[in-house]
Design a protein around this motif. Sequence first.
Motif, mmCIF file in Angstrom:
data_model
loop_
_atom_site.group_PDB
_atom_site.id
_atom_site.type_symbol
_atom_site.label_atom_id
_atom_site.label_comp_id
_atom_site.label_asym_id
_atom_site.label_seq_id
_atom_site.Cartn_x
_atom_site.Cartn_y
_atom_site.Cartn_z
ATOM 1 N N ALA A 15 0.869 -1.093 -0.135
ATOM 2 C CA ALA A 15 -0.039 -0.021 0.154
ATOM 3 C C ALA A 15 0.810 1.340 0.232
ATOM 4 O O ALA A 15 2.146 1.249 0.163
ATOM 5 N N PRO A 16 0.093 2.410 -0.336
ATOM 6 C CA PRO A 16 1.088 3.617 -0.165
ATOM 7 C C PRO A 16 1.422 3.995 1.123
ATOM 8 O O PRO A 16 0.692 3.549 1.954
ATOM 9 N N TYR A 17 2.429 4.599 1.289
ATOM 10 C CA TYR A 17 3.060 4.700 2.811
ATOM 11 C C TYR A 17 3.551 6.457 2.844
ATOM 12 O O TYR A 17 4.192 6.784 1.700
ATOM 13 N N TYR A 18 3.582 7.005 3.862
ATOM 14 C CA TYR A 18 4.068 8.216 4.121
ATOM 15 C C TYR A 18 4.783 8.440 5.332
ATOM 16 O O TYR A 18 4.461 7.930 6.304
ATOM 17 N N THR A 19 5.935 9.257 5.269
ATOM 18 C CA THR A 19 6.628 9.073 6.618
ATOM 19 C C THR A 19 6.979 10.672 7.230
ATOM 20 O O THR A 19 6.821 11.411 6.454
ATOM 21 N N ILE A 20 7.294 10.713 8.333
ATOM 22 C CA ILE A 20 7.849 11.905 9.201
ATOM 23 C C ILE A 20 8.983 11.378 9.712
ATOM 24 O O ILE A 20 9.241 10.274 10.476
ATOM 25 N N PRO A 21 9.846 12.215 9.956
ATOM 26 C CA PRO A 21 11.225 12.045 10.812
ATOM 27 C C PRO A 21 10.707 11.571 12.201
ATOM 28 O O PRO A 21 9.780 12.273 12.808
ATOM 29 N N GLY A 37 11.571 11.757 -1.305
ATOM 30 C CA GLY A 37 10.980 12.371 -2.173
ATOM 31 C C GLY A 37 9.869 13.482 -1.739
ATOM 32 O O GLY A 37 9.325 14.364 -2.824
ATOM 33 N N TYR A 38 10.031 13.806 -0.446
ATOM 34 C CA TYR A 38 9.252 14.951 -0.123
ATOM 35 C C TYR A 38 9.985 15.365 1.159
ATOM 36 O O TYR A 38 10.776 14.619 1.893
ATOM 37 N N GLU A 39 9.860 16.751 1.640
ATOM 38 C CA GLU A 39 10.367 17.149 2.954
ATOM 39 C C GLU A 39 10.142 16.695 4.199
ATOM 40 O O GLU A 39 8.788 15.679 3.996
#
Length: 187
Positions: A15-21, A37-39
Amino acid sequence: MLKKVKETYLDKLPAPYYTIPGNHDFADAAVWKGVFGYEDKHVVDKGDIGFVFANTADTKGGYVCPDYNFMKASLDAYKDKKMVFVILHIAPHIWNPEEKGTFVDCPEIVALLHSYANIKAVFHGHDHSLDGIRYTGKLPHLFDSHFGGSWGTDYKGYRIVEVTPDNKITTYQVNASQNPILNTNKL
């Protein structure tokens, strides 16, 4: 290390995923963008639902409040969405005095979050010993245990959020080792 985690594990998710530090990533916006690929703060638009991801750690692992101007601009841009979910690794509120050092006190961020009726929940992953729900006023802050690391709950888990076509939200915690649902909350 971030690139290896991305390629070895995250890119294999079905599945799509998104991350943050998190506070152990020691990455600035440029590093994060180079890997993902994104900040380290970004938004994701999914039609009627908006996601706001904001960094809560500096490059040395210190806890920081999310960027207020970014948060305000993002939440303003999403003010007409049916619902918004905010993802902050470290919670912006200290619930109990003994938790000082685990969370960061950001009253201006909490007030900002409370000023948008369409924010349905804030998600945090920092405190691996928490897998439930806490509130600032009526706003739910959900915690998801951990799937890595060596401390926290005695299981590795994750949280699922389901939004029905009639905009009902259910979230539940899963024990990844045994796969039973640990808790369920309707928001």
